[in-house]
Each structure stands twice: as C-alpha cells, then as structure tokens.
Design an enzyme around this catalytic site. Structure first.
Site, PDB file in Angstrom:
ATOM      1  N   GLY A  50       0.951  -1.117   0.089  1.00 18.58           N
ATOM      2  CA  GLY A  50      -0.023   0.032   0.118  1.00 18.58           C
ATOM      3  C   GLY A  50       1.009   1.318   0.109  1.00 18.58           C
ATOM      4  O   GLY A  50       1.867   1.246  -0.618  1.00 18.58           O
ATOM      5  N   GLU A  51       0.576   2.185   0.854  1.00 22.89           N
ATOM      6  CA  GLU A  51       1.257   3.569   0.939  1.00 22.89           C
ATOM      7  C   GLU A  51       1.915   3.278   2.457  1.00 22.89           C
ATOM      8  O   GLU A  51       1.141   3.672   3.257  1.00 22.89           O
ATOM      9  CB  GLU A  51       0.778   4.719   0.646  1.00 22.89           C
ATOM     10  CG  GLU A  51       1.450   5.939   0.002  1.00 22.89           C
ATOM     11  CD  GLU A  51       2.180   6.207   0.921  1.00 22.89           C
ATOM     12  OE1 GLU A  51       3.500   6.324   0.922  1.00 22.89           O
ATOM     13  OE2 GLU A  51       1.959   6.721   2.164  1.00 22.89           O
ATOM     14  N   SER A  52       3.193   3.095   2.520  1.00 19.20           N
ATOM     15  CA  SER A  52       3.734   3.038   3.865  1.00 19.20           C
ATOM     16  C   SER A  52       3.450   4.127   4.983  1.00 19.20           C
ATOM     17  O   SER A  52       3.194   3.835   6.043  1.00 19.20           O
ATOM     18  CB  SER A  52       5.195   2.733   3.860  1.00 19.20           C
ATOM     19  OG  SER A  52       5.929   3.850   3.219  1.00 19.20           O
ATOM     20  N   CYS A  81       6.172  -5.364   0.276  1.00 19.78           N
ATOM     21  CA  CYS A  81       6.422  -4.018  -0.274  1.00 19.78           C
ATOM     22  C   CYS A  81       6.061  -2.642   0.855  1.00 19.78           C
ATOM     23  O   CYS A  81       7.002  -2.597   1.674  1.00 19.78           O
ATOM     24  CB  CYS A  81       5.286  -3.741  -1.218  1.00 19.78           C
ATOM     25  SG  CYS A  81       5.507  -2.211  -2.430  1.00 19.78           S
ATOM     26  N   ARG A 107      12.390   3.678  -0.165  1.00 19.69           N
ATOM     27  CA  ARG A 107      11.157   3.643  -0.695  1.00 19.69           C
ATOM     28  C   ARG A 107      11.213   4.142  -2.190  1.00 19.69           C
ATOM     29  O   ARG A 107      12.099   4.772  -2.821  1.00 19.69           O
ATOM     30  CB  ARG A 107      10.105   4.903   0.067  1.00 19.69           C
ATOM     31  CG  ARG A 107       9.933   4.558   1.204  1.00 19.69           C
ATOM     32  CD  ARG A 107       9.323   5.761   1.985  1.00 19.69           C
ATOM     33  NE  ARG A 107       8.420   6.361   1.152  1.00 19.69           N
ATOM     34  CZ  ARG A 107       7.353   6.842   1.383  1.00 19.69           C
ATOM     35  NH1 ARG A 107       6.746   6.764   2.603  1.00 19.69           N
ATOM     36  NH2 ARG A 107       6.841   7.565   0.303  1.00 19.69           N
ATOM     37  N   ILE A 141       5.707  -3.311  -7.940  1.00 24.60           N
ATOM     38  CA  ILE A 141       4.909  -2.174  -7.966  1.00 24.60           C
ATOM     39  C   ILE A 141       5.527  -1.019  -7.004  1.00 24.60           C
ATOM     40  O   ILE A 141       5.298  -1.159  -5.736  1.00 24.60           O
ATOM     41  CB  ILE A 141       3.338  -2.447  -7.850  1.00 24.60           C
ATOM     42  CG1 ILE A 141       2.960  -3.583  -8.567  1.00 24.60           C
ATOM     43  CG2 ILE A 141       2.661  -1.349  -8.081  1.00 24.60           C
ATOM     44  CD1 ILE A 141       1.801  -4.078  -8.329  1.00 24.60           C
ATOM     45  N   ARG A 142       5.918   0.188  -7.639  1.00 25.60           N
ATOM     46  CA  ARG A 142       6.509   1.076  -6.737  1.00 25.60           C
ATOM     47  C   ARG A 142       7.264   0.587  -5.708  1.00 25.60           C
ATOM     48  O   ARG A 142       6.897   0.937  -4.396  1.00 25.60           O
ATOM     49  CB  ARG A 142       5.263   2.171  -6.267  1.00 25.60           C
ATOM     50  CG  ARG A 142       4.772   2.932  -7.425  1.00 25.60           C
ATOM     51  CD  ARG A 142       3.683   3.682  -6.959  1.00 25.60           C
ATOM     52  NE  ARG A 142       4.204   4.672  -5.857  1.00 25.60           N
ATOM     53  CZ  ARG A 142       3.808   5.230  -4.744  1.00 25.60           C
ATOM     54  NH1 ARG A 142       2.360   4.802  -4.744  1.00 25.60           N
ATOM     55  NH2 ARG A 142       4.114   6.048  -3.695  1.00 25.60           N
ATOM     56  N   HIS A 178       5.317  -8.494  -4.331  1.00 24.36           N
ATOM     57  CA  HIS A 178       3.967  -8.781  -4.057  1.00 24.36           C
ATOM     58  C   HIS A 178       3.661 -10.318  -4.301  1.00 24.36           C
ATOM     59  O   HIS A 178       2.817 -10.436  -5.565  1.00 24.36           O
ATOM     60  CB  HIS A 178       2.970  -7.785  -4.818  1.00 24.36           C
ATOM     61  CG  HIS A 178       2.896  -6.468  -4.348  1.00 24.36           C
ATOM     62  ND1 HIS A 178       2.104  -6.025  -3.411  1.00 24.36           N
ATOM     63  CD2 HIS A 178       3.676  -5.420  -4.654  1.00 24.36           C
ATOM     64  CE1 HIS A 178       2.299  -4.697  -3.063  1.00 24.36           C
ATOM     65  NE2 HIS A 178       3.387  -4.305  -3.946  1.00 24.36           N
ATOM     66  N   GLU A 180       1.300 -11.867  -3.350  1.00 20.38           N
ATOM     67  CA  GLU A 180      -0.037 -12.036  -3.064  1.00 20.38           C
ATOM     68  C   GLU A 180      -0.955 -11.730  -4.328  1.00 20.38           C
ATOM     69  O   GLU A 180      -1.972 -12.175  -4.499  1.00 20.38           O
ATOM     70  CB  GLU A 180      -0.780 -11.260  -1.774  1.00 20.38           C
ATOM     71  CG  GLU A 180      -0.701  -9.759  -2.356  1.00 20.38           C
ATOM     72  CD  GLU A 180       0.521  -8.997  -2.293  1.00 20.38           C
ATOM     73  OE1 GLU A 180       1.540  -9.626  -1.921  1.00 20.38           O
ATOM     74  OE2 GLU A 180       0.407  -7.898  -2.449  1.00 20.38           O
TER      75      GLU A 180
END
Length: 197
Positions: A50-52, A81, A107, A141-142, A178, A180
């Site tokens: 997600g967004e840490s 991630c 990041r 992903i990012r 990821h 998952e």
C-alpha cells in the site's frame, strides 16, 4: 498449536484482501486487524502493500504502533512492499516504523507505478514448497529496495544485479515485491510455517 494457525492481516490501507484470500486458501483462519485488541490470539500477522506513510499514520492514529512492536517480538510478521518498509529499522526518512527488522530500505527505489515490472528469481528458502521448485515470479509495484541487512537479518533472494528483494530475521519475513498477486503461494506457506513454529 493446531495445524490451522490464526493469522491477522493489517487492514488499514492497501491490498489486505489479496493476502487474506491467499492465506485462507492455504487453510489459515484469517482475521482483519484494525485495533490493538484484534491482535489477541493471533499466531502471525501480515502487513500488506500500500502506501507506507499512510499505513504508518493510520497505525499511529489507531494506537497500533506499540502493540504491533510488542507482537512482533515473539510472533511472526510478514511485510510485503509497504509492509516491509513498516517492519524496517531504517527507511532513510522520518515516518512511523515498527523498527523490528535489521533492514534498511529505500522507498520507491524502482521508479513510479508505470515502471512496475516482474521478474523470475530463485529463492532457496522456498525449496520443497512446490513441485520442481520453479523460480518465483516477483511482481514489483512502486517497490522498495532492501538496501542492506544487518544483525540477525539475512537476505533470502536477490535480483541478478545483487539488489536484495527478500529477507528474514527469525519469525520476521519481508519481501519488496507482491507474492499475493502473482498466484504463487510459497512465501505465504513459508510464513505460515514460521507462524506455527
């Protein structure tokens, strides 16, 4: 402990549903976690992508940071991630971290979302978890870079250029990518083994 561990998935932000689905498909009892008391009785916890910064701020607002730190001192935690960033002791910038794992992360080290990619990598720690032990398809992903491991942490997998993409420290597991969403459940199997140990 019985053979069906109870695993929490931090459900504040990000792709927690994908982790929950994969863990349930492997026979785990799965519970979404948003409050400190929901950690009670868990054998392990997944910190999703997600967004840490957002996950860290929400965890602070919900009073979860210290309970998560305490939980991770004895129980298994798997961070993917953004979750790997949250687990780290150093993200090279000021943001809420659990500081549990002796890893330094950078990041968004591989660029923006449009620069996402996937690659196949060999992961010796997953040997025997799938017939023929095929390479793992790692989806970035990012994604963060695990710049270094120290102390009791060890690298589990690296890209061909040597950049670390997975690490373990006792019952703590971190991947920059990821699993998952790739359909490959071997890292989740490894995590369930850690949670049951």
């Amino acid at each position: 402990m019985n053979s069906s561990p109870t695993i929490g998935v931090l459900a504040l932000q990000g792709d927690f549903a994908e982790h929950a689905n994969m863990l349930a498909s492997l026979g785990a009892q799965v519970r979404e976690v948003r409050l400190p008391e929901e950690l009670d009785g868990l054998d392990g916890l997944v910190l999703p992508g997600g967004e840490s910064t957002t996950i860290g701020k929400l965890a602070t607002d919900y009073g979860l940071i210290e309970p998560l730190r305490t939980f991770g001192q004895t129980k298994a935690i798997y961070g993917t991630c953004a979750g790997a960033i949250l687990l780290s002791k150093d993200a090279e910038r000021k943001q809420p971290l659990l500081g549990l794992m002796d890893i330094t992360v950078e990041r968004n080290a591989y660029g923006r979302q449009v620069e996402s990619f996937d690659v196949e990598v060999d992961v010796p720690a997953l040997k025997g978890l799938a017939p023929g032990d095929p390479p793992v398809r790692a989806v970035f992903i990012r994604a963060p870079l695990i710049k270094s491991v120290s102390g009791d942490a060890q690298a589990l997998a690296s890209l061909p250029d040597g950049r670390i993409i997975a690490a373990q420290q006792g019952k703590l597991l971190a991947t920059a990518f990821h699993p998952e969403i790739s359909g490959d459940d071997r890292f989740h199997r490894l995590f369930l083994n850690l949670a049951k140990s």
